[in-house]
Write a protein that holds these residues in place. Structure first.
Motif, short mmCIF file in Angstrom:
data_model
loop_
_atom_site.label_atom_id
_atom_site.label_comp_id
_atom_site.label_asym_id
_atom_site.label_seq_id
_atom_site.Cartn_x
_atom_site.Cartn_y
_atom_site.Cartn_z
N ARG A 68 0.87 -1.39 -0.05
CA ARG A 68 -0.06 -0.07 0.04
C ARG A 68 0.86 1.41 0.14
O ARG A 68 0.52 2.19 -0.68
CB ARG A 68 -1.01 0.08 1.25
CG ARG A 68 -1.85 -1.13 1.20
CD ARG A 68 -3.19 -0.96 2.45
NE ARG A 68 -3.88 -2.22 2.45
CZ ARG A 68 -3.50 -3.10 3.47
NH1 ARG A 68 -2.68 -2.80 4.35
NH2 ARG A 68 -4.53 -4.14 3.60
N THR A 263 -12.10 2.14 8.12
CA THR A 263 -11.34 1.06 8.39
C THR A 263 -11.29 0.86 9.81
O THR A 263 -11.00 -0.35 10.51
CB THR A 263 -10.12 1.21 8.03
OG1 THR A 263 -9.58 2.48 8.29
CG2 THR A 263 -10.10 1.31 6.23
N SER A 272 -6.70 2.20 9.87
CA SER A 272 -5.69 1.85 9.23
C SER A 272 -5.26 2.90 8.25
O SER A 272 -5.70 3.24 7.12
CB SER A 272 -5.76 0.44 8.27
OG SER A 272 -4.64 0.24 7.61
N LYS A 275 -4.04 1.79 4.69
CA LYS A 275 -5.24 1.56 3.87
C LYS A 275 -5.82 2.87 3.37
O LYS A 275 -6.17 3.33 2.27
CB LYS A 275 -6.21 0.78 4.51
CG LYS A 275 -5.81 -0.55 4.64
CD LYS A 275 -7.02 -1.44 5.21
CE LYS A 275 -6.73 -3.12 5.30
NZ LYS A 275 -7.80 -3.74 6.14
N TYR A 279 -6.40 4.85 -0.40
CA TYR A 279 -7.87 4.80 -0.64
C TYR A 279 -7.98 6.12 -1.08
O TYR A 279 -8.52 6.45 -2.05
CB TYR A 279 -8.60 4.08 0.28
CG TYR A 279 -8.73 2.92 0.47
CD1 TYR A 279 -7.85 1.88 -0.10
CD2 TYR A 279 -9.15 2.19 1.53
CE1 TYR A 279 -7.93 0.45 0.16
CE2 TYR A 279 -9.07 0.94 1.92
CZ TYR A 279 -8.53 0.05 1.28
OH TYR A 279 -8.29 -1.25 1.49
#
Length: 458
Positions: A68, A263, A272, A275, A279
């Motif tokens: 990520r 999340t 998170s 993440k 995103y």
């Protein structure tokens, strides 16, 4: 856990300052670390060093969290390219100047610091947002990108570790929750804010450089060189509409907060960071693409070309991030952090324990390039000292957190330094060299603070 485990990071640091090549330094450090690991196992199989190094890169890249970070570092190149080529940066600069928000160097610096402070959810997001907002303004006022990199780097992590309503706070709280202490983990963590001397001092030094418009050492040379050689600066594409920058940027910030809640199951601090930042970046990139397409600024094919060009510009920095993460994983297996932590001996005078924990955290973070890894190793060492010697819990935790941030700010192999350079458009080594004097001054003052606090409280 032996003395030679410190050799790979030392090799990296020496090569960085000798050859001025970060990627070469990281590769040599990784090879030396894997070589030492081979010697620990089967010394007759030293030819496996290169193979093991490649496999280490693969294992790090296949980790979900690391993937990520790497994808984020690539996609952000497309977003920055869309914002830059749209003319939105120049338009936003004009709007801010016309409305009196950024009419002087001081106002520009304060705006940059405020932006980084306001986005305390995640350090990379703080750095990125501040960098995007301020790059054009710094160019307009003939302020160096090195100065921008320093301000955003020295604002993001200190703010995140002081406010704590984010992934940083949740991470440290999780480490503390493994132990039974008289005070709750939450109260210890919040109490550490007042003793996080380096983070507080770092922010005050940034504020000093902004309010008094004073820079020193290599930073001053960078500013003088910019003034001397940049009579006419490249302003980039002509101003268009501020919305081409502001809408993707707002999408980035708002969606980051939303994804943190999502999340985290409705809890911001449990979200998170890796993440959410990925995103949010992908969504902002998509919004920027659609905005430019619907306003017929570019065709689809032109936008694809612009996006890939932006990604390509960041590949060297993405490589540095990947190698930094890989070296950190290799050093963890080699036991570098544990060895450095073991230097906190059992025979230190009690007043020296807290300052030495701070210095140990700084050395660990500097040599491994990670503050979070430093927290993970030193908190299990510091908490037993609290239990056995009756040391003030918040003071001990504050020293460990301060040391981790301090070392990370000084380290040329830190992924945080790479992201700060990326966000500001500054050369990585220039950023490290110009930030180092300020970090060292802050570290020295913090060390004095921990000595004084130890004498008063212990």
């Amino acid at each position: 856990m032996t003395w030679y485990s410190i050799l790979p990071p030392l090799i990296a640091i020496l090569v960085v300052f000798w050859r001025k090549e970060v990627i070469l330094a990281l590769v040599l450090a990784l090879l030396s670390s894997e070589f030492l690991l081979v010697l620990q196992g089967d010394a007759s199989n030293i030819l496996m060093t290169v193979v093991n190094s490649v496999e280490r890169v693969v294992s790090v890249a296949t980790s979900a969290g690391n993937s990520r970070i790497l994808i984020f570092s690539i996609v952000i190149g497309a977003l920055l390219a869309y914002i830059r080529e749209s003319g939105g940066v120049a338009a936003t600069v004009n709007v801010l100047m016309n409305r009196g928000v950024a009419k002087s160097k001081r106002q520009v610096g304060l705006l940059t610091m405020f932006t980084g402070t306001a986005v305390f959810i995640e350090s990379n997001m703080s750095v990125l947002t501040s960098g995007i907002v301020s790059r054009g303004l710094f160019d307009k006022f003939k302020m160096s990108r090195a100065r921008l990199a320093y301000i955003i780097d020295s604002t993001s992590a200190p703010v995140c570790i002081l406010i704590l309503l984010n992934g940083w706070g949740a991470y440290v709280l999780g480490l503390l929750s493994n132990y039974e202490l008289e005070q709750s983990a939450v109260s210890i963590l919040w109490g550490s804010v007042a003793f996080n001397f380096y983070a507080i001092i770092a922010l005050l030094i940034v504020l000093y450089t902004i309010v008094f418009d004073k820079v020193h050492g290599p930073m001053k040379q960078a500013e003088q060189q910019l003034t001397k050689h940049s009579v006419e600066m490249d302003s980039g594409p002509a101003a268009s509409k501020a919305r081409f920058m502001l809408i993707p940027l707002l999408t980035l910030i708002v969606s980051m907060v939303g994804f943190m809640f999502w999340t985290g199951g409705g809890e911001l601090a449990q979200g998170s960071g890796s993440k959410s930042v990925l995103y949010a970046t992908v969504l902002a990139c998509a919004v920027a693409y659609l905005l430019l397409l619907t306003h017929k600024r570019f065709t689809h094919h032109q936008l694809v070309d612009v996006g890939f060009k932006g990604m390509g510009e960041l590949l060297p920095l993405v490589s540095i991030v990947l190698l930094s993460l890989t070296l950190g994983a290799s050093l963890k297996e080699l036991g570098t952090g544990v060895f450095v932590a073991s230097l906190v001996g059992d025979y230190l005078p009690i007043y020296f324990i807290v300052p030495v924990l701070f210095l140990t955290g700084a050395v660990m973070s500097f040599t491994t390039g990670t503050s979070w890894g430093t927290f993970a190793i030193l908190i299990p060492i510091g908490v037993p000292l609290i239990q056995t010697l009756g040391l003030p819990p918040s003071l001990v935790v504050g020293a460990i957190l301060s040391g981790g941030i301090f070392g990370d700010h000084c380290s040329p192999i830190s992924d945080t330094s790479a992201v700060s350079a990326l966000a500001s458009g500054c050369d990585l080594l220039t950023h490290v060299k110009t930030q180092l004097p300020y970090a060292l001054v802050g570290g020295a003052l913090a060390l004095i603070g921990f000595f004084v606090a130890s004498i008063i409280l212990i």
